[in-house]
Design an enzyme around this catalytic site. Structure first.
Site, PDB file in Angstrom:
ATOM      1  N   PRO A 193      69.468 168.466  46.073  1.00 44.45           N
ATOM      2  CA  PRO A 193      68.215 168.363  47.060  1.00 44.45           C
ATOM      3  C   PRO A 193      68.579 167.457  48.084  1.00 44.45           C
ATOM      4  O   PRO A 193      69.392 166.515  48.073  1.00 44.45           O
ATOM      5  CB  PRO A 193      67.127 167.905  46.018  1.00 44.45           C
ATOM      6  CG  PRO A 193      67.568 167.798  44.727  1.00 44.45           C
ATOM      7  CD  PRO A 193      69.119 167.642  44.781  1.00 44.45           C
ATOM      8  N   ALA A 229      72.676 173.766  50.633  1.00 46.26           N
ATOM      9  CA  ALA A 229      71.707 172.982  50.120  1.00 46.26           C
ATOM     10  C   ALA A 229      70.818 172.679  51.361  1.00 46.26           C
ATOM     11  O   ALA A 229      70.150 173.213  51.766  1.00 46.26           O
ATOM     12  CB  ALA A 229      72.363 171.950  49.405  1.00 46.26           C
ATOM     13  N   ARG A 230      70.687 171.180  51.668  1.00 48.07           N
ATOM     14  CA  ARG A 230      70.103 170.893  52.919  1.00 48.07           C
ATOM     15  C   ARG A 230      70.989 170.238  53.755  1.00 48.07           C
ATOM     16  O   ARG A 230      71.973 169.682  53.306  1.00 48.07           O
ATOM     17  CB  ARG A 230      69.115 169.975  52.640  1.00 48.07           C
ATOM     18  CG  ARG A 230      67.738 170.274  51.961  1.00 48.07           C
ATOM     19  CD  ARG A 230      66.925 171.225  52.975  1.00 48.07           C
ATOM     20  NE  ARG A 230      65.576 171.866  52.326  1.00 48.07           N
ATOM     21  CZ  ARG A 230      65.675 173.100  51.841  1.00 48.07           C
ATOM     22  NH1 ARG A 230      66.594 173.680  51.969  1.00 48.07           N
ATOM     23  NH2 ARG A 230      64.410 173.397  51.421  1.00 48.07           N
ATOM     24  N   ARG A 243      69.007 175.099  39.209  1.00 49.15           N
ATOM     25  CA  ARG A 243      68.756 176.159  38.970  1.00 49.15           C
ATOM     26  C   ARG A 243      69.980 176.873  39.925  1.00 49.15           C
ATOM     27  O   ARG A 243      70.235 177.894  39.425  1.00 49.15           O
ATOM     28  CB  ARG A 243      67.575 176.352  39.719  1.00 49.15           C
ATOM     29  CG  ARG A 243      66.438 176.107  38.552  1.00 49.15           C
ATOM     30  CD  ARG A 243      64.919 176.226  39.329  1.00 49.15           C
ATOM     31  NE  ARG A 243      64.936 175.115  40.515  1.00 49.15           N
ATOM     32  CZ  ARG A 243      63.908 174.512  40.468  1.00 49.15           C
ATOM     33  NH1 ARG A 243      62.877 174.365  39.413  1.00 49.15           N
ATOM     34  NH2 ARG A 243      63.817 173.269  41.704  1.00 49.15           N
ATOM     35  N   ILE A 244      70.196 176.338  41.015  1.00 48.63           N
ATOM     36  CA  ILE A 244      71.358 177.186  41.911  1.00 48.63           C
ATOM     37  C   ILE A 244      72.625 176.951  41.522  1.00 48.63           C
ATOM     38  O   ILE A 244      73.508 177.938  41.116  1.00 48.63           O
ATOM     39  CB  ILE A 244      70.960 176.727  43.210  1.00 48.63           C
ATOM     40  CG1 ILE A 244      69.451 177.295  43.582  1.00 48.63           C
ATOM     41  CG2 ILE A 244      72.047 177.802  44.331  1.00 48.63           C
ATOM     42  CD1 ILE A 244      69.040 176.924  45.061  1.00 48.63           C
ATOM     43  N   GLU A 261      68.558 171.483  62.081  1.00 44.09           N
ATOM     44  CA  GLU A 261      68.273 172.795  62.348  1.00 44.09           C
ATOM     45  C   GLU A 261      67.086 173.156  62.855  1.00 44.09           C
ATOM     46  O   GLU A 261      66.616 174.038  63.335  1.00 44.09           O
ATOM     47  CB  GLU A 261      68.871 173.570  61.128  1.00 44.09           C
ATOM     48  CG  GLU A 261      67.379 173.150  59.978  1.00 44.09           C
ATOM     49  CD  GLU A 261      68.080 173.915  58.452  1.00 44.09           C
ATOM     50  OE1 GLU A 261      68.731 173.808  58.203  1.00 44.09           O
ATOM     51  OE2 GLU A 261      67.004 174.563  58.273  1.00 44.09           O
ATOM     52  N   ASP A 305      77.116 166.117  38.426  1.00 40.60           N
ATOM     53  CA  ASP A 305      75.666 166.185  38.490  1.00 40.60           C
ATOM     54  C   ASP A 305      75.242 164.779  37.798  1.00 40.60           C
ATOM     55  O   ASP A 305      75.818 164.339  36.769  1.00 40.60           O
ATOM     56  CB  ASP A 305      75.087 167.284  37.646  1.00 40.60           C
ATOM     57  CG  ASP A 305      73.569 167.533  37.927  1.00 40.60           C
ATOM     58  OD1 ASP A 305      72.776 166.533  37.613  1.00 40.60           O
ATOM     59  OD2 ASP A 305      73.284 168.529  38.477  1.00 40.60           O
ATOM     60  N   HIS A 339      69.991 179.324  57.645  1.00 41.27           N
ATOM     61  CA  HIS A 339      69.460 179.148  56.354  1.00 41.27           C
ATOM     62  C   HIS A 339      68.532 180.537  55.773  1.00 41.27           C
ATOM     63  O   HIS A 339      67.367 180.484  55.619  1.00 41.27           O
ATOM     64  CB  HIS A 339      67.886 178.152  56.743  1.00 41.27           C
ATOM     65  CG  HIS A 339      67.637 177.472  55.845  1.00 41.27           C
ATOM     66  ND1 HIS A 339      67.272 175.863  55.828  1.00 41.27           N
ATOM     67  CD2 HIS A 339      67.229 177.467  54.397  1.00 41.27           C
ATOM     68  CE1 HIS A 339      66.899 175.454  54.665  1.00 41.27           C
ATOM     69  NE2 HIS A 339      66.912 176.423  53.859  1.00 41.27           N
ATOM     70  N   ASP A 390      75.149 176.938  55.661  1.00 38.28           N
ATOM     71  CA  ASP A 390      73.655 178.015  55.807  1.00 38.28           C
ATOM     72  C   ASP A 390      72.340 176.948  56.525  1.00 38.28           C
ATOM     73  O   ASP A 390      71.720 177.357  56.763  1.00 38.28           O
ATOM     74  CB  ASP A 390      73.323 178.227  54.657  1.00 38.28           C
ATOM     75  CG  ASP A 390      72.096 179.345  54.597  1.00 38.28           C
ATOM     76  OD1 ASP A 390      72.095 180.295  55.680  1.00 38.28           O
ATOM     77  OD2 ASP A 390      71.226 179.294  53.841  1.00 38.28           O
TER      78      ASP A 390
HETATM   79  P1  NAD Z   1      67.340 171.701  41.015  1.00 33.24           P
HETATM   80  O1  NAD Z   1      66.473 170.289  41.351  1.00 33.24           O
HETATM   81  O2  NAD Z   1      67.267 172.768  40.095  1.00 33.24           O
HETATM   82  O3  NAD Z   1      68.918 170.911  40.930  1.00 33.24           O
HETATM   83  C1  NAD Z   1      69.414 169.928  41.745  1.00 33.24           C
HETATM   84  C2  NAD Z   1      70.372 169.529  40.762  1.00 33.24           C
HETATM   85  O4  NAD Z   1      71.135 168.443  41.675  1.00 33.24           O
HETATM   86  C3  NAD Z   1      69.764 168.567  39.600  1.00 33.24           C
HETATM   87  O5  NAD Z   1      70.663 169.164  38.403  1.00 33.24           O
HETATM   88  C4  NAD Z   1      70.069 167.338  39.862  1.00 33.24           C
HETATM   89  O6  NAD Z   1      70.237 166.501  38.580  1.00 33.24           O
HETATM   90  C5  NAD Z   1      71.272 167.140  40.752  1.00 33.24           C
HETATM   91  N1  NAD Z   1      71.310 166.085  41.595  1.00 33.24           N
HETATM   92  C6  NAD Z   1      70.410 165.379  42.472  1.00 33.24           C
HETATM   93  N2  NAD Z   1      71.052 164.514  43.286  1.00 33.24           N
HETATM   94  C7  NAD Z   1      72.084 164.470  43.062  1.00 33.24           C
HETATM   95  C8  NAD Z   1      73.423 163.441  43.394  1.00 33.24           C
HETATM   96  N3  NAD Z   1      73.163 162.637  44.148  1.00 33.24           N
HETATM   97  N4  NAD Z   1      74.544 164.022  42.890  1.00 33.24           N
HETATM   98  C9  NAD Z   1      74.981 164.721  42.005  1.00 33.24           C
HETATM   99  N5  NAD Z   1      73.962 165.593  41.314  1.00 33.24           N
HETATM  100  C10 NAD Z   1      72.446 165.509  41.895  1.00 33.24           C
HETATM  101  O7  NAD Z   1      67.418 172.234  42.589  1.00 33.24           O
HETATM  102  P2  NAD Z   1      67.731 173.633  43.000  1.00 33.24           P
HETATM  103  O8  NAD Z   1      66.558 174.694  42.839  1.00 33.24           O
HETATM  104  O9  NAD Z   1      69.087 174.241  42.356  1.00 33.24           O
HETATM  105  O10 NAD Z   1      68.079 173.785  44.326  1.00 33.24           O
HETATM  106  C11 NAD Z   1      69.280 172.967  45.238  1.00 33.24           C
HETATM  107  C12 NAD Z   1      68.802 172.784  46.550  1.00 33.24           C
HETATM  108  O11 NAD Z   1      69.026 174.003  47.305  1.00 33.24           O
HETATM  109  C13 NAD Z   1      67.382 172.751  47.056  1.00 33.24           C
HETATM  110  O12 NAD Z   1      67.048 171.221  47.035  1.00 33.24           O
HETATM  111  C14 NAD Z   1      67.501 172.993  48.391  1.00 33.24           C
HETATM  112  O13 NAD Z   1      67.973 171.977  49.280  1.00 33.24           O
HETATM  113  C15 NAD Z   1      68.479 174.142  48.442  1.00 33.24           C
HETATM  114  N6  NAD Z   1      67.738 175.360  48.890  1.00 33.24           N
HETATM  115  C16 NAD Z   1      68.443 175.950  49.850  1.00 33.24           C
HETATM  116  C17 NAD Z   1      67.773 177.450  49.893  1.00 33.24           C
HETATM  117  C18 NAD Z   1      68.726 178.185  51.084  1.00 33.24           C
HETATM  118  O14 NAD Z   1      67.912 179.300  51.445  1.00 33.24           O
HETATM  119  N7  NAD Z   1      69.606 177.774  51.698  1.00 33.24           N
HETATM  120  C19 NAD Z   1      66.836 177.688  49.514  1.00 33.24           C
HETATM  121  C20 NAD Z   1      66.101 177.185  48.586  1.00 33.24           C
HETATM  122  C21 NAD Z   1      66.629 175.739  48.209  1.00 33.24           C
END
Ligand code: NAD
Length: 334
Positions: free
Chosen positions: A210, A237-238, A158-159, A267, A178, A299, A262
């Site tokens: 994630p 991400a995390r 999604r992001i 943290e 990915d 964050h 971020d």
């Molecule tokens: P999502 O599940 O829509 O997308 C994650 C993508 O990563 C998927 O396409 C998956 O196939 C891929 N993936 C997983 N493990 C992988 C790996 N080892 N190598 C390659 N690709 C891999 O998640 P999203 O909604 O896009 O969110 C991503 C992350 O953003 C969240 O898990 C969260 O940790 C982080 N996030 C941060 C904030 C912030 O404020 N900083 C807020 C919300 C989410």
């Protein structure tokens, strides 16, 4: 009229809550409290039909049967994370938990791009110099155009997919890795087969996978040392997906030019809290804050009006749905 009780209300949620309440004033009464669920509230549930909580610590297992005894079979958690609930215990008592799986991927994507721009145009250095009345130009503030950069997106969910689209809009070349490539991104990103292949020839690595246990330190020293010298690293991400100490070593040897973080692997005690004039007690975080080639944010990538509105609207819509139809869109323990 049915009645919903919303616990853990924060100041920044109040406006969004008020708007939801106004839209639904003919359907349901809403009671707001800054208290967390528990204590005296356990004995005040008889006239309540649904609840929303923003739990940050472990939810007490003994509360699930108390909820069902009072006719409440659903908790709407106002966050993406739901690890504070014991789903086995909740399910055993017949309590459904719902969350907010995605509240504003665009907010996080735009912040990742914002921080990339800050690094490549050195805006943090320019701002600091100007605050000191130093108006000179030098190589430390000579930037690059985004259009000229090769961007590497790790994780195109999604992001990450939105990050890719925004960078594409700048005219940059966008590459991605990915584990499950998204065919709809054809024409926007060029997928490569491994993370090693991704880092070899890019200028910016932006992380969007994630923070699952399997993804701990996916970006480690071995990965970073394969990068073209001068890489910019962006982590929204995390914290645990990036080995911070390895990053520092690679900043020191010039493989990484600069980083925008971020999130940070330790943290927990710090981000969202005011530590002004208090010793941090985390030498790595203190070191990151002192560096000129690292920008840290607490964050906040998600933190926009749109995200806060969704973090209120989605769970409250789910509470209403469960009251009326005994089902809700975002239940995590079917
Ligand atoms: P999502 O599940 O829509 O997308 C994650 C993508 O990563 C998927 O396409 C998956 O196939 C891929 N993936 C997983 N493990 C992988 C790996 N080892 N190598 C390659 N690709 C891999 O998640 P999203 O909604 O896009 O969110 C991503 C992350 O953003 C969240 O898990 C969260 O940790 C982080 N996030 C941060 C904030 C912030 O404020 N900083 C807020 C919300 C989410």
């Amino acid at each position: 009229m049915k009645k919903i009780k919303v616990f853990d209300v924060r100041v920044d949620e109040k406006q969004a809550l008020q708007q939801w309440i106004e839209r639904h004033q003919d359907e349901v009464e809403v009671v707001l409290t800054t208290d967390s669920f528990g204590g005296e509230h356990l004995t005040q549930l008889e006239d309540i039909d649904g609840i929303s909580i923003s739990q940050t610590t472990t939810f007490n297992d003994e509360y699930y049967p108390i909820l069902t005894e009072n006719g409440i079979y659903h908790i709407a958690q106002r966050s993406a994370g739901f690890d504070m609930y014991n789903l086995v215990a909740a399910t055993a008592s017949g309590v459904k938990i719902s969350n907010v799986p995605s509240y504003s991927p665009q907010s996080i994507a735009e912040f990742a791009v914002t921080r990339t721009l800050a690094l490549v145009r050195h805006t943090h250095r320019i701002d600091r110099n100007v605050a000191l009345q130093d108006f000179t130009w030098d190589l430390a503030v000579q930037g690059r155009t985004v259009e000229s950069l090769k961007i590497g997106v790790l994780g195109t969910g999604r992001i990450g997919s939105r990050v890719a689209k925004i960078f594409k809009g700048f005219g940059a070349k966008v590459y991605a890795y990915d584990i499950a490539p998204d065919p709809t991104l054809e024409g926007i990103v060029t997928y490569v087969d491994t993370l090693e292949a991704l880092v070899k020839d890019i200028d910016v690595l932006t992380l969007h996978i994630p923070g699952s246990p399997e993804n701990k330190y996916v970006v480690d020293e071995k990965i970073l040392e394969q990068a073209k010298p001068g890489l910019f690293v962006i982590n929204t991400a995390r914290g645990i997906v990036l080995d911070t100490e390895a990053l520092i070593r690679k900043l020191d040897d010039g493989t990484v030019a600069a980083a925008a973080l971020d999130t940070y692997e330790n943290e927990g005690a710090y981000f969202k809290n005011d530590w002004t004039n208090k010793p941090l007690g985390d030498p790595i975080l203190s070191h990151l804050l002192e560096r000129d080639d690292v920008i840290v944010s607490p964050h906040v990538a998600f933190y926009t009006d749109e995200a806060v509105q969704n973090l209120v609207d989605i769970p409250l819509d789910d509470v209403l749905s469960y009251i009326n139809k005994h089902t809700a869109e975002n239940i995590v323990n079917p």
